[in-house]
Design a protein around this motif. Structure first.
Motif, short mmCIF file in Angstrom:
data_model
loop_
_atom_site.label_atom_id
_atom_site.label_comp_id
_atom_site.label_asym_id
_atom_site.label_seq_id
_atom_site.Cartn_x
_atom_site.Cartn_y
_atom_site.Cartn_z
N PHE A 104 38.56 57.64 24.05
CA PHE A 104 39.22 56.32 24.09
C PHE A 104 39.48 55.87 25.52
CE2 PHE A 104 40.34 58.41 20.11
CZ PHE A 104 40.04 57.43 19.18
N ALA A 105 39.87 56.80 26.39
CA ALA A 105 40.11 56.44 27.79
C ALA A 105 38.83 55.98 28.47
CB ALA A 105 40.70 57.65 28.54
N LEU A 148 35.78 51.43 30.69
CA LEU A 148 34.58 50.60 30.74
C LEU A 148 34.92 49.12 30.53
CD1 LEU A 148 31.49 50.38 30.89
CD2 LEU A 148 31.42 50.82 28.42
N LEU A 149 35.77 48.86 29.55
CA LEU A 149 36.16 47.46 29.30
C LEU A 149 36.91 46.88 30.50
CD1 LEU A 149 37.33 47.73 25.57
CD2 LEU A 149 35.17 46.81 26.46
N TRP A 201 35.40 43.32 37.29
CA TRP A 201 34.32 42.91 38.22
C TRP A 201 33.33 41.91 37.63
CZ3 TRP A 201 35.83 48.17 38.18
CH2 TRP A 201 36.47 48.61 39.32
N GLY A 202 33.46 41.59 36.38
CA GLY A 202 32.52 40.64 35.78
C GLY A 202 33.18 39.34 35.35
#
Length: 317
Positions: free
Chosen positions: A274-275, A280-281, A287-288
């Protein structure tokens, strides 16, 4: 008149002569039939063990040899068995000593097994066969090799059984010999076939009796000792007053720390997927998505300020 008397005498003499020849011929033809019939009758008597003829024959043979058989038997014709359970320090070593004691006494090990219990303890089981004269000595030596947990001994007198089996063996051997003698004298094929059947049945019965006699001889000549060896359970050492000491506290703390570390590792392992997904999210957002949102804000303000006066001019006029 004289001629008639002479003729009558000749006829009578001839009749007597023919009758004598016929009787001799019948006796010659039935020379083997009667023994075969007698043997069949004897076989029927043997198969019916409760018949009077069979009982008479066996009782007669037993009556002649019972006293001699009892005199030939040992005074102590007994089947001895004992089950012995001991607690020893080293089960494997004690089993080797028991095996050596049985062999030195002239016996042997009939069966043995060894297995590991909980906490590394060993247990062994052995079935020892030792001569009757060495039974007491070997048993005393084994009982002194550890802490006695249980002992169960049994002694069964089988003298009457041995006498009975020996008598029946003698009777059956005589019966087999009688059938063989009749077979040597038989001439007809039917008699030979019948006698062979009787011989097979009596021979099988004789072999069964001999096997029973051998079993009784083995069980009375060798005593059976079933030995079970078990190692003691590990004892927990505590202080005399029952309160734990520094070493106990240190050991308990270390165990608690180790348990905490294990459970922490388990929790981290469960949370790690989960971490990773949340990281990732967050990276995509950081940055996106976020830089694009920041670029749109100033451009929208500039567009609004540029179009504002143009939109207000006609209204004012």
């Amino acid at each position: 008149m004289r001629a008639r008397r002479a003729f009558t005498a000749v006829v009578l003499i001839g009749s007597f002569a023919l009758a004598g020849c016929g009787a001799g011929g019948d006796a010659g033809d039935g020379s083997m039939a009667k023994p075969v019939q007698d043997e069949r009758r004897a076989a029927a008597d043997d198969r019916g063990s409760g018949s009077a003829a069979s009982r008479t024959e066996e009782e007669a043979s037993a009556g002649k040899g019972a006293k001699a058989d009892r005199a030939a038997l040992p005074a102590d014709h007994v089947i001895r068995t004992v089950e012995l359970e001991l607690e020893v320090g080293d089960a494997v070593k004690s089993l080797a000593g028991a095996r050596r004691a049985a062999v030195d006494a002239g016996g042997h090990v009939a069966d043995e097994s060894t297995e590991r219990l909980d906490e590394g303890r060993m247990t062994s089981r052995a079935v020892l066969r030792v001569p009757r004269r060495e039974y007491d000595r070997v048993l005393a030596g084994l009982a002194g090799g550890g802490k006695l947990l249980s002992r169960k001994a049994d002694a069964k007198d089988v003298t009457d059984q041995v006498v009975d089996v020996r008598s029946r063996v003698a009777t059956q051997r005589a019966s087999v010999a009688r059938v063989r003698e009749l077979m040597d004298r038989a001439e007809k094929l039917s008699d030979v076939v019948t006698l062979e059947e009787q011989l097979s049945e009596r021979q099988a019965e004789l072999e069964s009796l001999l096997a029973k006699e051998a079993s009784l001889k083995d069980r009375t000549a060798l005593a059976t000792i079933t030995l079970t060896l078990t190692e003691p359970e590990a004892e927990v050492k505590e202080r005399e007053d029952g309160a734990p000491g520094f070493a106990d506290a240190l050991g308990g703390g270390w165990d608690a720390l180790a348990a905490t570390g294990r459970w922490t590792a388990v929790v981290l392992g469960a949370v790690a997927p989960f971490a990773a997904l949340l990281g990732l999210l967050f990276g995509v957002w950081r940055w996106g998505v976020r830089p694009r949102l920041r670029g749109r804000g100033p451009r929208a303000v500039a567009a609004a300020s540029a179009t504002g006066p143009a939109a207000d001019g006609p209204g004012r006029e």
